[in-house]
Design a protein around this motif. Structure first.
Motif, PDB file in Angstrom:
ATOM      1  N   SER A  18       0.709  -1.259  -0.078  1.00  0.00           N
ATOM      2  CA  SER A  18      -0.043  -0.192  -0.009  1.00  0.00           C
ATOM      3  C   SER A  18       0.806   1.190   0.121  1.00  0.00           C
TER       4      SER A  18
ATOM      5  N   VAL B  15      -5.206  -2.421   5.285  1.00  0.00           N
ATOM      6  CA  VAL B  15      -5.720  -2.243   3.683  1.00  0.00           C
ATOM      7  C   VAL B  15      -7.015  -1.410   3.632  1.00  0.00           C
ATOM      8  N   SER B  18      -5.621   2.234   3.924  1.00  0.00           N
ATOM      9  CA  SER B  18      -4.804   2.461   2.689  1.00  0.00           C
ATOM     10  C   SER B  18      -5.641   2.642   1.502  1.00  0.00           C
ATOM     11  N   LEU B  19      -6.520   1.910   1.279  1.00  0.00           N
ATOM     12  CA  LEU B  19      -7.454   2.127   0.363  1.00  0.00           C
ATOM     13  C   LEU B  19      -8.039   3.360   0.342  1.00  0.00           C
ATOM     14  N   SER B  20      -8.693   3.746   1.635  1.00  0.00           N
ATOM     15  CA  SER B  20      -9.439   4.992   1.855  1.00  0.00           C
ATOM     16  C   SER B  20      -8.645   6.411   1.592  1.00  0.00           C
ATOM     17  N   GLU B  22      -5.898   6.361  -0.431  1.00  0.00           N
ATOM     18  CA  GLU B  22      -5.804   6.418  -1.770  1.00  0.00           C
ATOM     19  C   GLU B  22      -6.909   7.027  -2.632  1.00  0.00           C
ATOM     20  N   LEU B  23      -8.023   6.613  -2.092  1.00  0.00           N
ATOM     21  CA  LEU B  23      -9.490   7.267  -2.577  1.00  0.00           C
ATOM     22  C   LEU B  23      -9.470   8.763  -2.509  1.00  0.00           C
TER      23      LEU B  23
END
Lengths: 225, 225
Positions: A18, B15, B18-20, B22-23
């Motif tokens: 990530s 995870v 990290s995705l949040s 990135e978004l």
């Protein structure tokens, strides 16, 4: 216990991945931002010798009395024009500057495709470089449909837009208060590419019968443009 | 086993986080990109009535024979000028266009701070709106140091740059081939803000003894600018 270690390693892997993605995306953003060029040049330019820009192999060869090795608005402008490697589309109201004429001729001799679109009245006045360019084999067209073809822009390699208030004259460069924007921002470059294409096609001599492109179609004195 | 679940939940959390991030970062980028305005207007403009831009409360009141309700390069240009809410810094070679004069007067009456910098020769010619603006109490200065003050730019609220080849005349708008760039790109706006400030201070009438700002300092005919 080995199962827990596996989970821990996978977790660390995910976190690492990530972070890597985030770092890579940041770097890409930086690169993309860094790639957009937006430069503003103001005139009058300081007077300085530009010989070294034309003959970079022997930068100290010029003995003229102008200051040497000084970077000016004009030298930056000249470098941008000379950076063309494939094409130069030039759409300029008045073109009498000898250094800029030399630059366009140099590009032509390097095999860069040059197209010049200019104002019909100013193409024929004393000092205009349009005739010089034509004699060298450069394709130049004159705008016939408007009172003034007042653009002053250049498109370098269909990628870089150079535009502003500056005509390609010595007075403009040395004596006037003028501006030039240099940008590769597609939102600005693309409309100018379309405009050049439109004017180029519209002013194809094959489209009109009487070749009036070397003679002023308007003989009235027009002072405000 | 409950330890393993904890690890799994933490992993999923990491995870998800990290995705949040990135978004969120992607959304912010989109917002930032979307906020940058880059517009190009080409002239001559189609002829159309602009009365509704001045009197949006009664858009159908005008009975003039021009086409109504048509969006043109000039109507877009006019709207951009009229969008000023705090300041308009105008640096223009020739200003004789009555619609643009009306727009500047309208902004002045709304309390927008107007500063006008213009060319000394063109300020005094017939049809120039500089005198009209001055009579209305707008501060206008003439450039005294150069052959031509050839800029044609406006700064709206110190945020939006409107610049190009277009002088503020009727011929430029209706008959010439011209371009105008509208941008809020800071790399382009900031140098023009500095340039305006430099010229404004440099041309403060208090700095020179003989008020030559209403009289041409150069009487020679200059055709190439």
């Amino acid at each position: 216990m080995s199962m827990m270690w596996t989970v821990k390693v996978v977790s660390l892997g995910v976190v690492g991945l990530s972070l890597s993605v985030e770092l890579l995306s940041w770097l890409l953003r930086r690169l993309r931002t860094g790639r957009t060029l937006n430069e503003v040049l103001f005139f009058p330019s300081e007077m300085a010798c530009v010989e070294h820009i034309f003959t970079p192999s022997s930068p100290h060869s010029c003995l003229c009395p102008l200051p040497h090795g000084v970077e000016t608005s004009f030298s930056r402008f000249l470098r941008r024009i000379l950076s063309a490697t494939s094409s130069l589309d030039l759409c300029v109201f008045a073109f009498s500057n000898m250094d800029l004429s030399r630059a366009v001729l140099a590009l032509h001799s390097r095999g860069v495709t040059i197209r010049v679109l200019t104002d019909k009245d100013y193409a024929a006045i004393t000092g205009s470089q349009i005739g010089v360019l034509r004699k060298a084999g450069i394709c130049a067209r004159c705008d016939v449909g408007s009172v003034y073809m007042h653009h002053k822009f250049a498109l370098v390699d269909g990628r870089l837009l150079i535009t502003g208030s500056l005509n390609w004259t010595l007075t403009a460069v040395q004596s006037n208060v003028e501006n030039v924007i240099v940008t590769d921002e597609p939102d600005l470059v693309q409309p100018f590419i379309k405009e050049f294409h439109r004017l180029w096609v519209h002013n194809d001599p094959a489209r009109y019968l009487h070749s009036s492109d070397q003679k002023p179609a308007h003989s009235t004195t027009r002072t405000l443009h």
